[in-house]
Design an enzyme around this catalytic site. Sequence first.
Site, short mmCIF file in Angstrom:
data_model
loop_
_atom_site.label_atom_id
_atom_site.label_comp_id
_atom_site.label_asym_id
_atom_site.label_seq_id
_atom_site.Cartn_x
_atom_site.Cartn_y
_atom_site.Cartn_z
CE1 TYR A 109 -3.84 2.54 1.61
CE2 TYR A 109 -1.90 3.23 2.43
CZ TYR A 109 -3.15 3.71 1.93
OH TYR A 109 -3.86 4.67 2.26
CD GLU A 197 -5.70 4.01 -1.20
OE1 GLU A 197 -5.76 5.00 -0.06
OE2 GLU A 197 -6.35 3.51 -1.72
#
Length: 385
Positions: A109, A197
Amino acid sequence: MKIHEYQAKQLLKDAGVPIPTSLLAGSADEAVAHFDALGGGVAVVKAQVHAGGRGKGGGVKVVRSKQECKSEAERILANPLITPQTGPEGVTVKKLLVEQATDIAHEYYVAIVLDRASQLPVLMASTEGGMEIEEVAAKTPEKIIKTFIDPDRGLLPYQVRKIGYLLGLKNEQVKAAGPTLKGLAKVYLDKDCSLAEINPWVRTADGNMIALDAKMNFDDNALFRLKDIAELRDEAEEDPGELRAGQAGLSYVKLDGTIGCLVNGAGLAMSTMDIIKYHGGEPANFLDVGGGANAEQVTEAFRIILSDPTVKAVLVNIFGGIMKCDTIATAIMTAFKEVGVKVPLVCRLEGTNVELGRKMLSESGLPIITASDLTDAAKRVVEAA
Ligand code: ADP
Ligand code: MG
């Protein structure tokens, strides 16, 4: 403002971030043609909607044949997609991304957001990619690596190395990670993002580092100077009320409750929401008509609130300063005539020309519940809803 995955990936690609080859389709037939164009082996069909969590809702599917590609594409396009982020009614899918399937060795992530405490963008990275990062942050916060970015200098090479090694990457992968981390930071800074993101960011079986999903939010206040970003807007994905409000120059945010709020001033709007909750109700929206709204804007605000079927009662809470109470009274009367107010309406007016405003409303003969103060107004509207 939010954008689609395919648009966010294009921005990342332009900034040098490796992404899988993909093609955008508007129909199942087009998806099948793209499946062929990608080699006809294994591909991933991905619903393009602004909500996340598509995988969990069946909006991301690995397909291994033309037939499978066609049937999955048809299914996704024909049914509302329900994900943990859409609400129970789901959202309509109009476009699909047909993407090369990637052989995933590990999912990471990485994201950049603004850290208000340090007043700097912060890059967060984790070995726990793919899943919900909120859960990782809540249960195992030590698994999130944080690095602050100097907005003038961008992400520096030593920071890239530090993140890479803290993620446990080998030398080769730390090198491979560089373009993604630098590119993500560049897009975040250049395009006035409030969020950029990549989840998952994957290490492939053959040792590359690739962005498999991308999500971006932009600061609305910066859109005037970012024409290329403003053009990426997809109004069909936005709440119709929020869209209308934006066009009328009103600040409106749709919420889950039943009490529609029409308030002037963001601070008063916040305290109105608080006091509604304090008395056991739930606001259906945040709406700030602003200090200098005119009667037409206030009438439009009423139209927006009343077109929301979840609204069971409305609280008008106005402190007349620049905006006068008689303006509000005029707008309320117009709204009653024009839109037909069918839910209970509680009104609390204070400030400039309050006597005149109250007089106009009481003489109008309209079924308005007048409140003496804010507490009284909140109690009455919660009861009415
Ligand atoms: P969402 O976050 O909305 O669920 P993602 O794009 O992250 O959608 O996809 C969900 C999961 O599907 C990913 O975590 C990944 O495991 C898998 N996936 C997505 N794209 C690909 C791809 N191109 N190749 C292989 N797997 C993929
Ligand atoms: Mg994802």
